[in-house]
Structure formats: C-alpha cells, structure tokens
Design a protein around this motif. Structure first.
Motif, PDB file in Angstrom:
ATOM      1  N   PHE A 192     -13.334  33.179  31.529  1.00 31.09           N
ATOM      2  CA  PHE A 192     -11.733  32.733  31.687  1.00 31.09           C
ATOM      3  C   PHE A 192     -10.846  32.835  30.398  1.00 31.09           C
ATOM      4  O   PHE A 192      -9.737  33.307  30.270  1.00 31.09           O
ATOM      5  N   GLU A 222     -16.854  22.394  42.103  1.00 25.34           N
ATOM      6  CA  GLU A 222     -15.534  22.617  41.141  1.00 25.34           C
ATOM      7  C   GLU A 222     -15.719  22.299  39.789  1.00 25.34           C
ATOM      8  O   GLU A 222     -15.398  22.748  38.799  1.00 25.34           O
ATOM      9  N   LEU A 223     -16.639  20.880  39.702  1.00 22.59           N
ATOM     10  CA  LEU A 223     -16.787  20.482  38.368  1.00 22.59           C
ATOM     11  C   LEU A 223     -17.788  21.117  37.598  1.00 22.59           C
ATOM     12  O   LEU A 223     -17.772  21.242  36.363  1.00 22.59           O
ATOM     13  N   ILE A 224     -18.688  21.591  38.325  1.00 19.16           N
ATOM     14  CA  ILE A 224     -19.922  22.152  37.568  1.00 19.16           C
ATOM     15  C   ILE A 224     -19.232  23.800  36.986  1.00 19.16           C
ATOM     16  O   ILE A 224     -19.802  24.348  35.929  1.00 19.16           O
ATOM     17  N   PRO A 244     -18.473  20.232  31.225  1.00 18.18           N
ATOM     18  CA  PRO A 244     -16.895  20.292  30.723  1.00 18.18           C
ATOM     19  C   PRO A 244     -16.020  19.931  31.661  1.00 18.18           C
ATOM     20  O   PRO A 244     -15.181  19.081  31.393  1.00 18.18           O
ATOM     21  N   GLY A 245     -16.286  20.278  32.956  1.00 20.39           N
ATOM     22  CA  GLY A 245     -15.365  19.779  33.995  1.00 20.39           C
ATOM     23  C   GLY A 245     -15.280  18.381  34.071  1.00 20.39           C
ATOM     24  O   GLY A 245     -14.143  17.759  34.459  1.00 20.39           O
ATOM     25  N   GLU A 279      -5.794  31.297  38.428  1.00 17.22           N
ATOM     26  CA  GLU A 279      -7.123  31.459  38.008  1.00 17.22           C
ATOM     27  C   GLU A 279      -8.350  30.981  38.999  1.00 17.22           C
ATOM     28  O   GLU A 279      -9.141  31.740  39.373  1.00 17.22           O
ATOM     29  N   ARG A 287      -7.046  22.793  28.310  1.00 16.72           N
ATOM     30  CA  ARG A 287      -7.209  22.305  29.724  1.00 16.72           C
ATOM     31  C   ARG A 287      -7.298  20.854  30.210  1.00 16.72           C
ATOM     32  O   ARG A 287      -6.907  20.450  31.155  1.00 16.72           O
ATOM     33  N   ILE A 288      -7.835  20.209  29.114  1.00 18.97           N
ATOM     34  CA  ILE A 288      -8.162  18.826  29.408  1.00 18.97           C
ATOM     35  C   ILE A 288      -7.379  17.977  28.163  1.00 18.97           C
ATOM     36  O   ILE A 288      -7.825  16.928  27.964  1.00 18.97           O
ATOM     37  N   CYS A 343     -16.209  24.495  36.484  1.00 20.02           N
ATOM     38  CA  CYS A 343     -14.944  24.463  35.561  1.00 20.02           C
ATOM     39  C   CYS A 343     -13.848  24.969  36.476  1.00 20.02           C
ATOM     40  O   CYS A 343     -12.649  24.754  35.937  1.00 20.02           O
ATOM     41  N   PHE A 398     -19.834  26.127  30.813  1.00 25.67           N
ATOM     42  CA  PHE A 398     -19.117  26.754  29.628  1.00 25.67           C
ATOM     43  C   PHE A 398     -18.796  28.191  29.885  1.00 25.67           C
ATOM     44  O   PHE A 398     -18.106  28.900  29.314  1.00 25.67           O
ATOM     45  N   GLY A 406     -16.027  28.958  31.913  1.00 28.91           N
ATOM     46  CA  GLY A 406     -14.685  28.634  30.986  1.00 28.91           C
ATOM     47  C   GLY A 406     -14.749  29.787  30.079  1.00 28.91           C
ATOM     48  O   GLY A 406     -13.528  30.081  29.623  1.00 28.91           O
ATOM     49  N   TYR A 456     -12.193  23.128  38.437  1.00 35.66           N
ATOM     50  CA  TYR A 456     -11.454  21.758  38.572  1.00 35.66           C
ATOM     51  C   TYR A 456     -10.049  21.854  37.495  1.00 35.66           C
ATOM     52  O   TYR A 456      -9.194  21.510  37.389  1.00 35.66           O
ATOM     53  N   LEU A 457     -10.759  22.837  36.463  1.00 38.40           N
ATOM     54  CA  LEU A 457      -9.847  22.654  35.139  1.00 38.40           C
ATOM     55  C   LEU A 457      -8.817  23.878  35.151  1.00 38.40           C
ATOM     56  O   LEU A 457      -7.963  23.877  34.134  1.00 38.40           O
ATOM     57  N   LEU A 461     -10.395  26.087  26.166  1.00 37.19           N
ATOM     58  CA  LEU A 461     -11.214  25.074  26.970  1.00 37.19           C
ATOM     59  C   LEU A 461     -10.641  23.466  26.670  1.00 37.19           C
ATOM     60  O   LEU A 461     -10.015  22.791  27.596  1.00 37.19           O
TER      61      LEU A 461
END
Lengths: 553, 80
Positions: free
Chosen positions: A77, B18-20, A469-470, B30, A122-123, B22, A71, A74, B24-25, A119
């Motif tokens: 960014f 990548e997942l942890i 979150p990813g 970026e 993005r998904i 973020c 988070f 995220g 990945y998103l 956030l």
C-alpha cells in the motif's frame, strides 16, 4: 565523610573501601581489592558474584511470518500511495525535490523515508504526545485530533487528566512538584537565574558546578567528575576527545545513538560485537591484538570498549564482571554509559558497578546522565583525576557548550544528597528499594500473564514484545483509552520483527497504579493476542500472598 | 451454544485479521480496496474449487478404485 556509608548501612564494605580509596590511595594498593573482598565473602574467585537472569524468549515461528505479512501489506500500500503521489492523484505532504533539481542526486529518498511516510505516518498519533504537567507517576495529556490521517494535528483544548505514566525514565520519582522538596531549587533560581550564557572554560563555571562535581565524585566513589549541560553531547563530544585515528572502538551492537555518533565522530575504527556477548567481544579483542591495524599491521594506539549499563531497548544489564576481566586481560579501556542504570540499580542506587559489587576503579570512564533518575538534565564523566582534567581542557562540550543551568544543578544536588542520605533522611534509600520492589513485581506479573518480556529481572526498563505493526498502534491507542500512557517502539529503533512497548517502572508508582496497568494489560493482551510466551505456567508459582506480606512491613 | 460468545469470538477473529494485515491502520478507501481484492480472490478460489474439485475427486476415486483391483474386464483380458 562517614555519613554516606553510615546511611547505607545495609550495603557493603566495598563502598566503604571506595571512600578510603578516595582519601588514601596508598593503603588501597597495599590491601588489594581481592583480599578485602575475600574477607567479607563477596568475591569467591568466580566472575559471577550475581546470578544473571535475563530473558530473550523467541516467539513462535508463525509470529515472525505474520509480522512480515503485515509489513508486506503495508509496503504494497505504501508503493501504491507513492505511485499516486508521483502521478498527482494525491497531495504530497512531505519534502520533495524541487522541480528544477529533478535530475540531481535525490535528497529525500531512502527506505527509512519510505517507511516514515507510509507506515509510521499511520500510527504517528502514538508518539510525541504533548503533555501539560510534570511527568511524574501520573500526568495530563493535551487532547489532539487529526483531520488528515496524522499529517497534521489540532488541539481540542481539552486535557486528559491523570494518565498513568509508564513511559518516563523517572526511575526514582525525582520528577515531582512538591514545594518542600524543591525549596532549595527555587532559592538557587532566584539567586543565579536560569543560566549563564558562557562555557565552562570561559565565564560559565559557577560554584554550583564545582559543588555538583565534587558531590558526583563522592557519590560514585571516584577521584573526580565533570558535569555537562546535555547528556547526549556528553557521549558524542567526549568520545572524540578520548580516541582518534589509529584507535579501535569496540562497541556493543545495541549502543545508544549518542555513543554511535561519538564513535563515528572520533575517526577511530569501529568494530561491533554482539549484544552482551563475551565470546564475540573476546574474539574481536584477540584479533585486534594479533593483527593490529589493517594493512600497516601496527598495534592499535588505544582500544576502547563502549558499553551501556542498562540497554534501554532490551532491558538487559551489561555483563560488567566479564568485560572488566577481558579489558584487564587484553589491556583495553572501558567506557561505561550508565544513562539508565545510575540511580536505578544497585543497593544504594550507584549503578551497575555497585550492582555487581565491583570497584569503580575497574572502569576507566564512567559516564552517566542526570536526565533519568535525577529528574534533571545533563550528564557527567567521572574517573581518575587526570582523565577528568584532560577532558576539561579537550572536550568540545567544555570548550563550546554553555554550562549547566544552576537550578538544574541544584536539583541534581538535591536528588543526589537525598540518595546518599546527606539530607538526614532515608528517603533516597527507600526510593531505590521501592523501585526494586516495583520492578520485580511488575516483571513477575507480566511473566505470569504469559507476555514475552525482554531483559534482566532487576532492570526497571521492561520491554513487552508486540511484533506486528498493526498492534503497535492498537496497543498504544487502547492503553490511552484506559488512561495509561505507554511508549511503543517500532522499526528504526528495533529490529523489524521485534516491535515492542517499553515500560519504565518508577519508585513513584504505587501498587494500585501498577495493578491498574497490569489489569489493563491482561485484558488487552487477550484481545490483541499478545501472550506468546511458551514458558509453562507452573514454572512461575503463585507468590502473591507472600509478596503482599513483605510489602506491608 | 449461545450466540453472543460466538459473535464476540468472530469479532475477535476479525480484529486479529485487521491487526495482522495492517488493515486496522488503513484509510477507509484503502480498506475498501483491500477488502475488495481479498473478497474477489476468495470468491475466485471458491468458484474454482466448486468447478474443478468434484471432477478431480471423481477422477481420483476412479484411479484408486483401479489400483485396488476393481479393474475393468477388458484390462484383465489384456493381461491374460
């Protein structure tokens, strides 16, 4: 009259008693519920007639740390992107204040907005996916792609066929397109059309509504019931009719928005107790009795406890026996929202009241929806006749909202009759049993695989914790690649560190479908590293063979 | 050990990262920014370590040698 209890013969005397009660309430009083129950050996003086097995396993500490890390990145960014939007380096796609109003109080600025923009966007492809078939156990999705990172979508014109549906609240599988099953609905549609543009208090009351209300009352074993065309409004419009200024509402912290909205609209004082925590509730009740209203110290006019049967985000079942005990001890009223539990739990699908083997008279206001188990739309309020009569005249939903569409009413009647066995088959009962079997199988297998899942073992809502979150995005996308549709839930609906996927088991899911889903989950759980459970594997003995045998009979 | 499973494991680790975080998103630019930043930091940390760690280790080594009784002769003479 005798039919329903004859069909659900495995199920117990107290339903029978309900029927008696409906007919001659004098006898009921003479007998007394405890006496009757003792005779049959259900109640034995304790509040727990059922052992409640609920899991809320804590994840290891590092998971929370990594979640916040995600988070954090995220958010950084997000601020970068907002900075770029503010300086015109990037196109603004969201609503913004007009140039002329830039010195006014900002309309579009708060944290949730920041979160949505930076956030959730993005998904976003994992939510609101358009479908183009009945949301039964399998459905068809319309394929869509995005060219600007989820700000807009366009359809490719292709459909993704036969996606296994793990997201619909179709607990009993009544969302179906079987022509024979829907025959009566078709007839009603031709007879009545789609709706009558008037309210229940004016010209909107049809014989279909009366029939449905009688059936609902009979199904629940109460004196009377009233149906509404919209489930959400059933809560949010009827609570203000029941309580007002000078009243106290004790609300569970995880109650659904409709209950929260209703409570706020009523103008009553709202106090929140910890989720399913009886100590917390009792403390609030005791304080309310002792201290009364703030400042004036007058006694509260009414105290209403708002709870749900099954909590849709946690999969937990309300501790009804304790709540009823507390309510009687402190003379409060109880409003039970059975949106997810009606049809889904209890031996014959009559909700949490039946699940705990209690009498529907213990609950003052029984509310529920037809949107879930019955595959229709709308909601009901049931209880004593004077309560329902009061609501008929005072509820905003009765006065201003258009009445329920007759074919929808017929669909509910059909499903309810099926469930009660009034259609001459035991299909309804089979569906309830199948749902129970599917639920236990699905939950047990997930436990064995080492996922952290929340909630009661009997609840068909199965939340699987994803945390980061990813992983929300990756999980839903990869499940869709495997032709499985899942619902994922993130921050505003859950605490920030507890993002989750929520499965809704249905009676219409076959064992093969569940196995497909479970295998996919097993694979994905390893890949995404989701198996955080620290329960030892030995505490879940291998029971596969035994269950297989049981299911074949 | 076979290269393939190691490669798979490394890919898995990369995905976890990548997942942890973020990433990945993220959108490609970026991602580029994020990785540039990370790699710069990593390189700087490694370079700092390369420059300073040997010095620190030798100082620490001297210090412990000193404690363990391998004193220089002149210190000993002062005590006497």
């Amino acid at each position: 009259m005798a039919n329903p209890s004859a069909v659900c013969n495995g199920h117990l005397h107290h339903h029978h008693q309900k029927q008696n009660n409906l007919l001659k309430s004098g006898i009921y009083k003479k007998n007394g519920i405890t006496k009757g129950m003792k005779k049959n050996g259900v109640s034995n003086g304790t509040l727990h007639k059922k052992t409640i097995t609920e899991h809320f396993e804590q994840a290891p500490m590092y998971v929370a740390v990594l979640t916040f890390l995600g988070f954090g990145v995220g958010t950084i960014f997000g601020y970068l992107r907002d900075f770029m939007r503010a300086w015109g380096l990037e196109k603004r796609n969201v609503a913004a204040e007009r140039e002329q109003q830039k010195d006014f109080v900002p309309l579009y600025q708060d944290f949730e907005n920041f979160y949505t923009r930076n956030l959730y966007m993005r998904i976003r492809d994992n939510w609101n996916r358009p479908i183009c078939s009945v949301p039964g156990p399998q459905f068809d999705l319309m394929e869509r792609v995005t060219d600007d990172y989820n700000w807009t979508f366009r359809f490719t014109g292709r459909t993704i066929k036969n996606v296994i549906n793990m997201g619909s609240y179709n607990y009993l599988g009544f969302a179906e397109t079987d022509v024979n099953a829907l025959k009566t609905v078709t007839i009603e549609l031709q007879k009545y059309g789609t709706g009558i543009c008037s309210t229940r208090q004016e010209m909107g009351s049809l014989d279909k509504h009366v029939e449905l209300e009688k059936l609902v009352a009979k199904f629940l074993g109460v004196e009377d019931a009233m149906v509404f065309g919209m489930g959400f409004a059933t809560n949010s419009m009827n609570i203000p009719a029941l309580v007002g200024k000078g009243c106290l509402i004790l609300s569970d912290e995880l109650n659904h928005t409709s209950l929260v909205l209703g409570a706020r609209l009523s103008g009553a004082t709202i106090r929140i107790f910890k989720h399913n925590n009886m100590q917390s509730l009792e403390k609030l009740l005791r304080d309310a009795i002792i201290y009364g209203q703030p400042r004036s110290r007058r006694a509260w006019r009414k105290i209403l406890i708002l709870v749900e049967g099954i909590y849709s985000m946690e999969g937990s079942i309300v501790r009804l026996p304790e709540i009823v005990f507390l309510k009687k001890k402190y003379k409060a009223y109880l409003y039970l929202d059975e949106a997810h539990s009606i049809g889904a739990v209890g031996a014959t699908g009559r909700g949490v009241v039946e699940y705990f083997g209690m009498s529907p008279d213990d609950v003052d206001v029984l509310m529920g929806t037809f949107t879930k188990s019955f595959g229709a739309a709308g909601g009901y309020i049931a209880g004593k006749k004077d309560l329902v009569d009061f609501l008929r005249t005072h509820s905003h939903s009765a006065v201003y909202a258009t009445s329920m569409c007759p074919p929808v009413a017929e669909q509910i009647i059909r499903a309810m009759k099926c469930l009660m066995g009034l259609d001459g088959t035991t299909q309804g009962l089979q569906r309830v049993r199948q749902l129970g079997k599917n639920t236990r199988y699905f939950r047990r297998r997930l436990h064995e695989m080492g996922f952290i899942i929340y909630g009661n073992d009997d609840s068909p809502v199965v939340p699987l914790l994803l945390y980061m979150p990813g992983k929300i995005g990756a999980f839903a996308r990869r499940m869709l690649e495997k032709n499985i549709g899942v619902v994922v839930v993130g921050f505003p609906a859950t605490p920030i560190t507890e993002s989750r996927a929520r499965f809704c088991v249905s009676a219409a899911h076959t064992r093969e479908m569940l196995d497909t889903v479970l295998n996919a989950l097993d694979e994905l759980g390893d890949f995404l590293h989701l198996k955080y459970s620290r329960y030892s594997k030995s505490s879940h003995p291998e029971l596969y063979e035994e269950t297989r045998l049981e299911l074949e009979d | 050990m076979d290269i393939k499973s190691l490669k798979n494991y490394l890919y898995w680790l990369y995905c976890q990262f990548e997942l942890i975080t973020c990433s990945y998103l993220m959108e490609p630019w970026e991602k580029l920014l994020f990785y540039t930043f990370n790699i710069t930091m990593l390189v700087m940390v490694l370079y700092t370590a390369y420059i300073f760690v040997p010095v620190h280790i030798s100082t620490a080594f001297q210090f412990f040698l000193h404690l363990l009784g391998n004193q220089h002769e002149n210190t000993v003479s002062v005590v006497k």
